[in-house]
Design an enzyme around this catalytic site. Sequence first.
Site, PDB file in Angstrom:
ATOM      1  N   LEU A 228       0.844  -1.181   0.000  1.00 44.87           N
ATOM      2  CA  LEU A 228       0.000   0.000   0.000  1.00 44.87           C
ATOM      3  C   LEU A 228       0.886   1.240   0.000  1.00 44.87           C
ATOM      4  CD1 LEU A 228      -2.611  -1.216   2.633  1.00 44.87           C
ATOM      5  CD2 LEU A 228      -2.926  -1.095   0.152  1.00 44.87           C
TER       6      LEU A 228
ATOM      7  N   SER B  14       5.893   3.099   1.456  1.00 41.32           N
ATOM      8  CA  SER B  14       4.744   2.207   1.381  1.00 41.32           C
ATOM      9  C   SER B  14       4.720   1.271   2.574  1.00 41.32           C
ATOM     10  CB  SER B  14       4.792   1.379   0.087  1.00 41.32           C
ATOM     11  OG  SER B  14       5.873   0.453   0.126  1.00 41.32           O
ATOM     12  N   SER B  15       3.573   0.617   2.734  1.00 42.56           N
ATOM     13  CA  SER B  15       3.453  -0.487   3.673  1.00 42.56           C
ATOM     14  C   SER B  15       3.550  -1.757   2.837  1.00 42.56           C
ATOM     15  CB  SER B  15       2.104  -0.422   4.410  1.00 42.56           C
ATOM     16  OG  SER B  15       1.985  -1.496   5.327  1.00 42.56           O
ATOM     17  N   THR B  16       4.655  -2.450   2.970  1.00 37.75           N
ATOM     18  CA  THR B  16       4.970  -3.577   2.104  1.00 37.75           C
ATOM     19  C   THR B  16       3.961  -4.706   2.269  1.00 37.75           C
ATOM     20  OG1 THR B  16       7.298  -2.998   2.296  1.00 37.75           O
ATOM     21  CG2 THR B  16       6.811  -5.191   1.459  1.00 37.75           C
TER      22      THR B  16
END
Length: 394
Positions: free
Chosen positions: A81, A105-107
């Site tokens: 995200l 991002s949030s992996t």
Amino acid sequence: MTQSDTGTDTAAERRALADRLAIGGHLVTPRWRAAVEAVPRELFLRLGVFLPAEDGRWTPVTEAGTDPKEWAEIAYSDQSLVTQLDNHLTADQADGPVRGFPTSSSTVPATVIGMIEELEVADGQSVLEIGTGTGYSTALLCHRLGEDNVTSVEVDPQVAARADAALENAGYSTWTVTGDGLLGHPRRAPYDRVIATCAVRRIPYTWIRQTRPGGIVLATMGSWAYGTGLAKVAVKDDGTAEGRIIGRSSFMPARSQAVVPPAGDLSARAAYADTERRAVVAPQLLEGWMPAFLAQLAVPGAQLTCTVAEDGERAVYLFDVERESFAALVRDGGGWTVRQGGPVALWDAVERVLSVWEDAGQPDIDSVRVRVTDRTHTYWIGDEPALRWEHRIA
């Protein structure tokens, strides 16, 4: 803490995420499963996310403007995200679809969990995390090891501040540091484990120096958008480290190593060629992950660029700006013509390694061994001399 400010309890979503990760083989250890079920991912996405839209744009989505059920589905989806574009823009600042380049991002959870499982941590061990990002992976580490055993370094002050606030909100008062992660954090060294959530061209020796003998360093290596590998090396008593590439991995590059794509008339950059010939190896081979990884070993410092002209003609370029070298490939009937200029014949080097690799049976990326010293990085596959590379640290 198990609920967001909206009052939505995401315990069921966290259990479902843990189940999917376990079924996929990413989540193995009970203590890590407990962390996944305990840490609310949505707490680390407070300013919203950017979801891919048409025409290469990004649609901003925020918790405040989204139905709670839909927001929970986004937060626990099996995807990375994007939380920042162009080093500054967050979703809460955008009024509609925007263009931009992802810079934080949030992996995807499978990657996060798979990596921390590979750390092989034990109770009481200390971990240095390079790239705090949203802070979600930091929280997982804190839940498993205790907040005092986790140090996380983030280069972007705004990203670091948001992550620190999210960690506090989640109940973890850990050591979050704003600075260049390539330097590690010597103040709290030595560490038992080092994990990088960004890609690096090579493992900085300072990470090896800050790791105890017997410790593990885990980092994604490579400078292209794909064809990168996850290196896992163990530190030895003599200050060197050795291991291998354990699989494919893809992360945003370390901020100081991010490459700006060549702009303008690329043909002008390749105007003065020293040689021209038919290509023995077609550049489409570099669309494969392992060939792209090998090409980066063969011509470190070179960047790959592909273009399509208005008439549909494709061209492939390799540029090594520091060494003022290039290779330009264009279609020629059923094959390709390569023009090369500068002191280094880039495509010659790529063709040599890919030809030897094919003759060796096309071994996969996990066959690559790695050795790191204070002076060199060495990579090799088996006993084939042509599949051995030694990169000296300038």
